[in-house]
Design a protein around this motif. Structure first.
Motif, PDB file in Angstrom:
ATOM      1  N   ALA A  94     102.114   4.857  41.775  1.00  0.00           N
ATOM      2  CA  ALA A  94     101.223   4.178  40.821  1.00  0.00           C
ATOM      3  C   ALA A  94     102.038   3.322  39.862  1.00  0.00           C
ATOM      4  O   ALA A  94     102.905   3.813  39.160  1.00  0.00           O
ATOM      5  CB  ALA A  94     100.402   5.205  40.053  1.00  0.00           C
ATOM      6  N   GLY A  95     101.808   2.029  39.879  1.00  0.00           N
ATOM      7  CA  GLY A  95     102.406   1.146  38.904  1.00  0.00           C
ATOM      8  C   GLY A  95     103.783   0.612  39.264  1.00  0.00           C
ATOM      9  O   GLY A  95     104.224  -0.351  38.681  1.00  0.00           O
ATOM     10  N   THR A  96     104.532   1.235  40.191  1.00  0.00           N
ATOM     11  CA  THR A  96     105.886   0.776  40.467  1.00  0.00           C
ATOM     12  C   THR A  96     105.937  -0.229  41.601  1.00  0.00           C
ATOM     13  O   THR A  96     106.854  -1.025  41.664  1.00  0.00           O
ATOM     14  CB  THR A  96     106.802   1.956  40.821  1.00  0.00           C
ATOM     15  N   GLY A  97     104.990  -0.179  42.533  1.00  0.00           N
ATOM     16  CA  GLY A  97     104.989  -1.099  43.645  1.00  0.00           C
ATOM     17  C   GLY A  97     105.968  -0.729  44.739  1.00  0.00           C
ATOM     18  O   GLY A  97     106.093  -1.430  45.728  1.00  0.00           O
ATOM     19  N   ARG A  98     106.714   0.356  44.579  1.00  0.00           N
ATOM     20  CA  ARG A  98     107.663   0.792  45.609  1.00  0.00           C
ATOM     21  C   ARG A  98     106.991   1.771  46.560  1.00  0.00           C
ATOM     22  O   ARG A  98     106.055   2.469  46.192  1.00  0.00           O
ATOM     23  CB  ARG A  98     108.866   1.473  44.971  1.00  0.00           C
ATOM     24  N   THR A  99     107.477   1.826  47.776  1.00  0.00           N
ATOM     25  CA  THR A  99     106.932   2.780  48.750  1.00  0.00           C
ATOM     26  C   THR A  99     107.610   4.118  48.579  1.00  0.00           C
ATOM     27  O   THR A  99     108.702   4.227  48.006  1.00  0.00           O
ATOM     28  CB  THR A  99     107.154   2.265  50.181  1.00  0.00           C
ATOM     29  N   PHE A 100     106.979   5.139  49.093  1.00  0.00           N
ATOM     30  CA  PHE A 100     107.500   6.503  48.974  1.00  0.00           C
ATOM     31  C   PHE A 100     108.794   6.656  49.763  1.00  0.00           C
ATOM     32  O   PHE A 100     109.752   7.243  49.280  1.00  0.00           O
ATOM     33  CB  PHE A 100     106.441   7.497  49.455  1.00  0.00           C
ATOM     34  N   LEU A 101     108.822   6.130  50.980  1.00  0.00           N
ATOM     35  CA  LEU A 101     110.013   6.196  51.816  1.00  0.00           C
ATOM     36  C   LEU A 101     110.628   4.810  51.922  1.00  0.00           C
ATOM     37  O   LEU A 101     109.909   3.808  51.907  1.00  0.00           O
ATOM     38  CB  LEU A 101     109.657   6.701  53.222  1.00  0.00           C
ATOM     39  N   PRO A 102     111.938   4.739  52.034  1.00  0.00           N
ATOM     40  CA  PRO A 102     112.535   3.416  52.219  1.00  0.00           C
ATOM     41  C   PRO A 102     112.129   2.837  53.569  1.00  0.00           C
ATOM     42  O   PRO A 102     111.880   3.562  54.530  1.00  0.00           O
ATOM     43  CB  PRO A 102     114.039   3.687  52.149  1.00  0.00           C
ATOM     44  N   SER A 103     112.038   1.538  53.650  1.00  0.00           N
ATOM     45  CA  SER A 103     111.624   0.909  54.902  1.00  0.00           C
ATOM     46  C   SER A 103     112.717   1.064  55.953  1.00  0.00           C
ATOM     47  O   SER A 103     113.905   1.122  55.642  1.00  0.00           O
ATOM     48  CB  SER A 103     111.311  -0.561  54.663  1.00  0.00           C
ATOM     49  N   ASP A 104     112.298   1.132  57.199  1.00  0.00           N
ATOM     50  CA  ASP A 104     113.210   1.275  58.324  1.00  0.00           C
ATOM     51  C   ASP A 104     113.441  -0.113  58.917  1.00  0.00           C
ATOM     52  O   ASP A 104     112.488  -0.758  59.362  1.00  0.00           O
ATOM     53  CB  ASP A 104     112.592   2.220  59.364  1.00  0.00           C
ATOM     54  N   PRO A 105     114.680  -0.577  58.936  1.00  0.00           N
ATOM     55  CA  PRO A 105     114.924  -1.929  59.448  1.00  0.00           C
ATOM     56  C   PRO A 105     114.654  -2.063  60.946  1.00  0.00           C
ATOM     57  O   PRO A 105     114.486  -3.169  61.447  1.00  0.00           O
ATOM     58  CB  PRO A 105     116.406  -2.169  59.130  1.00  0.00           C
ATOM     59  N   ARG A 106     114.588  -0.942  61.665  1.00  0.00           N
ATOM     60  CA  ARG A 106     114.341  -1.003  63.112  1.00  0.00           C
ATOM     61  C   ARG A 106     112.870  -1.226  63.432  1.00  0.00           C
ATOM     62  O   ARG A 106     112.525  -1.585  64.543  1.00  0.00           O
ATOM     63  CB  ARG A 106     114.814   0.292  63.786  1.00  0.00           C
ATOM     64  N   VAL A 107     111.997  -0.987  62.489  1.00  0.00           N
ATOM     65  CA  VAL A 107     110.559  -1.087  62.718  1.00  0.00           C
ATOM     66  C   VAL A 107     110.037  -2.341  62.027  1.00  0.00           C
ATOM     67  O   VAL A 107     110.271  -2.565  60.840  1.00  0.00           O
ATOM     68  CB  VAL A 107     109.840   0.166  62.179  1.00  0.00           C
TER      69      VAL A 107
END
Length: 91
Positions: A5-18
């Motif tokens: 909420a409010g940060t705009g970041r995802t819970f898990l870091p994105s996977d560059p392979r996907v």
């Protein structure tokens, strides 16, 4: 992916392979629904059969089980009566 909420970041870091997160396509959803329906149908049939055996035919199987108990049958020995050996003990 869920955002905080409010940060705009995802819970898990994105996977560059996907390239993009997994999406359930309508074809995959249909397959899952059909498989789930088949599983429910099989379990429903098993439950119905178990109910029929226990509730509808229970008295019949109980009667058969009570008549199928161990019985003692005495048979005459083929070589004649068995006798204890004679022991001679002296005190």
């Amino acid at each position: 992916m869920a955002s905080r909420a409010g940060t705009g970041r995802t819970f898990l870091p994105s996977d560059p392979r996907v390239d993009e997160p997994f999406r359930l396509t309508p074809q995959a959803a249909l397959r899952v629904a059909v498989l789930g329906g088949l599983v429910l149908l099989v379990f429903g049939a098993l439950f119905l059969r178990l109910w029929a055996l226990e509730i509808l035919s229970g008295h019949q199987y109980l009667r058969v089980a009570r008549s199928n108990q161990l019985r003692t049958v005495r048979l005459e020995a083929a070589r004649g009566p068995i006798q204890a050996p004679v022991r001679h003990t002296e005190f």
